[in-house]
Design an enzyme around this catalytic site. Sequence first.
Site: not given
Ligand code: ZN
Length: 188
Positions: A36, A40, A67, A70
């Site tokens: 991330c 995030c 992810c 994000c």
């Molecule tokens: Zn994330």
Amino acid sequence: MKLNLTFEEMWEKIIACDYKYDGLFFTAVKTTKIYCRPSCKSRKPKKVNVAFYDDRKAVEAAGFRPCKRCQPEVEHSPHDAVVRKVIAFLVNHYKEPITLSDIAEQIGLSPYYLDRLFKQETEETPRSYLEKIRIDKAAYLLNSTKLTNLEICYEVGFHSPSNFYKVFRNLKNCSPSEYRRGLQYAVE
Ligand SMILES: [Zn+2]
């Protein structure tokens, strides 16, 4: 480039969802194999399951996937790389008396163009960004060391205590001493 931040500092930044460090490092979660951005908004992993990487290629080579929330693999603008370089430079040199020309020389752009580009991308000047990085560092030192306010002022690159106190209050809504006593949450 190796980033001048400790594990604890990076951990604090992801807990705060601090967008200022997006792109500079990535949070890899060992249990989910996802990585991330610092900002995030997904539920935070347990500290023990986290590893930090300052390079996207390295985190992917280690078997982590981006992810979906994000999207750490997405560059938001063609200028992301330049902005990231500037911020990494600020994070690594915050103690020094940095001028716009120093940064411009480092990045290989004219000071005028760099200032304009940075402002367009971040709505901040390199100068105001640097102040935020210095104050983040000061906040970290207030909570994790016994250094005095004055020592911290110089340690994070300020040259005048009155300016340090002013900028600290502007950004944290409290004085360094109040922050250390844990009063920052009481002040709106
Ligand atoms: Zn994330």
